[in-house]
Design a protein around this motif. Sequence first.
Motif, short mmCIF file in Angstrom:
data_model
loop_
_atom_site.label_atom_id
_atom_site.label_comp_id
_atom_site.label_asym_id
_atom_site.label_seq_id
_atom_site.Cartn_x
_atom_site.Cartn_y
_atom_site.Cartn_z
N LEU A 186 0.86 -1.18 0.00
CA LEU A 186 0.00 0.00 0.00
C LEU A 186 0.90 1.23 0.00
O LEU A 186 1.81 1.34 0.82
CB LEU A 186 -0.89 0.02 1.24
N ILE A 187 0.63 2.17 -0.93
CA ILE A 187 1.37 3.42 -1.00
C ILE A 187 0.38 4.56 -0.83
O ILE A 187 -0.64 4.60 -1.51
CB ILE A 187 2.10 3.58 -2.35
N VAL A 188 0.67 5.49 0.08
CA VAL A 188 -0.18 6.68 0.24
C VAL A 188 0.69 7.92 0.07
O VAL A 188 1.83 7.97 0.55
CB VAL A 188 -0.91 6.70 1.59
N GLN A 189 0.16 8.93 -0.62
CA GLN A 189 0.94 10.10 -0.98
C GLN A 189 0.06 11.34 -0.98
O GLN A 189 -1.04 11.34 -1.52
CB GLN A 189 1.55 9.91 -2.38
N GLY A 190 0.55 12.42 -0.37
CA GLY A 190 -0.14 13.71 -0.42
C GLY A 190 0.22 14.45 -1.69
O GLY A 190 1.40 14.55 -2.04
N GLN A 191 -0.78 14.98 -2.36
CA GLN A 191 -0.55 15.69 -3.61
C GLN A 191 0.13 17.04 -3.39
O GLN A 191 0.72 17.60 -4.31
CB GLN A 191 -1.88 15.92 -4.34
N LYS A 192 0.04 17.59 -2.17
CA LYS A 192 0.65 18.89 -1.88
C LYS A 192 1.92 18.73 -1.06
O LYS A 192 2.32 19.62 -0.32
CB LYS A 192 -0.35 19.79 -1.16
N ASP A 193 2.56 17.59 -1.20
CA ASP A 193 3.82 17.29 -0.51
C ASP A 193 4.94 18.14 -1.11
O ASP A 193 5.24 18.00 -2.29
CB ASP A 193 4.12 15.80 -0.65
N GLY A 194 5.53 19.01 -0.30
CA GLY A 194 6.60 19.86 -0.81
C GLY A 194 7.97 19.19 -0.77
O GLY A 194 8.92 19.70 -1.36
N LEU A 195 8.10 18.08 -0.07
CA LEU A 195 9.38 17.39 0.04
C LEU A 195 9.50 16.22 -0.94
O LEU A 195 10.55 15.98 -1.51
CB LEU A 195 9.58 16.88 1.47
N VAL A 196 8.42 15.47 -1.10
CA VAL A 196 8.44 14.31 -1.99
C VAL A 196 7.38 14.51 -3.08
O VAL A 196 6.20 14.59 -2.78
CB VAL A 196 8.15 13.01 -1.22
N PRO A 197 7.78 14.60 -4.34
CA PRO A 197 6.81 14.81 -5.41
C PRO A 197 5.96 13.57 -5.65
O PRO A 197 6.41 12.44 -5.40
CB PRO A 197 7.68 15.12 -6.63
N PRO A 198 4.72 13.73 -6.12
CA PRO A 198 3.84 12.59 -6.39
C PRO A 198 4.46 11.55 -7.32
O PRO A 198 4.13 10.37 -7.25
CB PRO A 198 2.61 13.25 -7.01
N LYS A 199 5.40 11.98 -8.19
CA LYS A 199 6.00 11.02 -9.12
C LYS A 199 6.79 9.94 -8.38
O LYS A 199 7.02 8.86 -8.93
CB LYS A 199 6.91 11.72 -10.13
N SER A 200 7.18 10.22 -7.13
CA SER A 200 7.91 9.21 -6.35
C SER A 200 7.01 8.01 -6.08
O SER A 200 7.42 6.86 -6.29
CB SER A 200 8.39 9.82 -5.03
N ALA A 201 5.79 8.28 -5.61
CA ALA A 201 4.84 7.18 -5.35
C ALA A 201 4.48 6.47 -6.64
O ALA A 201 4.36 5.23 -6.67
CB ALA A 201 3.59 7.73 -4.67
N GLU A 202 4.31 7.22 -7.72
CA GLU A 202 3.97 6.62 -9.01
C GLU A 202 5.10 5.71 -9.49
O GLU A 202 4.84 4.61 -10.01
CB GLU A 202 3.72 7.72 -10.05
N TYR A 203 6.33 6.16 -9.32
CA TYR A 203 7.48 5.36 -9.74
C TYR A 203 7.50 4.02 -9.01
O TYR A 203 7.68 2.96 -9.61
CB TYR A 203 8.78 6.13 -9.49
N ILE A 204 7.34 4.08 -7.70
CA ILE A 204 7.37 2.84 -6.92
C ILE A 204 6.22 1.93 -7.31
O ILE A 204 6.40 0.72 -7.49
CB ILE A 204 7.32 3.16 -5.41
N PHE A 205 5.04 2.51 -7.46
CA PHE A 205 3.87 1.71 -7.83
C PHE A 205 4.09 0.98 -9.15
O PHE A 205 3.74 -0.19 -9.30
CB PHE A 205 2.64 2.63 -7.94
N GLU A 206 4.68 1.67 -10.11
CA GLU A 206 4.90 1.07 -11.43
C GLU A 206 6.07 0.09 -11.46
O GLU A 206 6.11 -0.82 -12.28
CB GLU A 206 5.14 2.17 -12.47
N THR A 207 7.03 0.27 -10.54
CA THR A 207 8.27 -0.50 -10.60
C THR A 207 8.23 -1.80 -9.80
O THR A 207 8.78 -2.81 -10.24
CB THR A 207 9.46 0.36 -10.10
N ILE A 208 7.58 -1.80 -8.64
CA ILE A 208 7.60 -3.00 -7.81
C ILE A 208 6.89 -4.15 -8.51
O ILE A 208 6.02 -3.94 -9.35
CB ILE A 208 6.96 -2.74 -6.42
N SER A 209 7.27 -5.37 -8.16
CA SER A 209 6.73 -6.55 -8.81
C SER A 209 5.46 -7.09 -8.16
O SER A 209 4.90 -8.08 -8.63
CB SER A 209 7.79 -7.66 -8.82
#
Length: 242
Positions: free
Chosen positions: A170-193
């Motif tokens: 499970l990955i949860v991400q705030g869209q207004k995160d100033g430290l971690v961009p939403p693309k980080s969660a997207e990358y992990i979601f797409e990359t993990i097996s």
Amino acid sequence: MIGCLIIHGFAGTKEEIAEVETHLRSKNWLVYTPELPGHTGKKEDLASVTYMHWLAMAKVALEELFDRCEKVYVVGFSMGGVIAAYLAGRYPVDKLVLISPAAYYLNPKQMFEDVKGWFMEGVRGELDEDEYFQMYRNKIRNVPVKATLEFAKLVQKIRPMMEAVDAPTLIVQGQKDGLVPPKSAEYIFETISSEDKELYHFPNAKHYIWYSDAKVEMLERIDQFLETKTGDGQSETTRSVI
């Protein structure tokens, strides 16, 4: 018994994720939230360690849970999410929860909006009451350059290894995160097996999601994910905005 390892973020402490820890402890699970080496709040302590010390501490804590528990879950916040993914790729964890995982870091667009808002609050004399401003300021004051470079090394080392993660995630991400961009969660979601994986974006939440109106919804999502039985031969891939 169920064991749960919670890993805090870079330049933070276990106190920053106390609300998540308290919530999971209420289930009568064996919950470990170790303090990563150097994360004492003192600048000189953080400058004295490397990312290998952080990984070693996390490994020791996880192995102890495996010795004592039938099931083991791992929860990681921010940099702790990167470490949690690393562990899940090397140990047979039963479930993985990543909160604002920092596979990429710094969201310039949102940081600009935050700084602009802080400027206006400063003009009105309201910054002393702004929790986010206080947390960001304290992190900047207490983070030596050497530690920031170690954080970058950690991310660069682990990001290519995300594919090894096959545990339900499970990955949860705030869209207004100033430290971690939403693309980080997207990358992990797409990359993990993992065949069983879920990604939820909270549109109005920042880095510390539990300091927003999304707190209750986030904890409910974590509960639903961790308490749902797996291994029934079905898989689920979900991406949602709440």
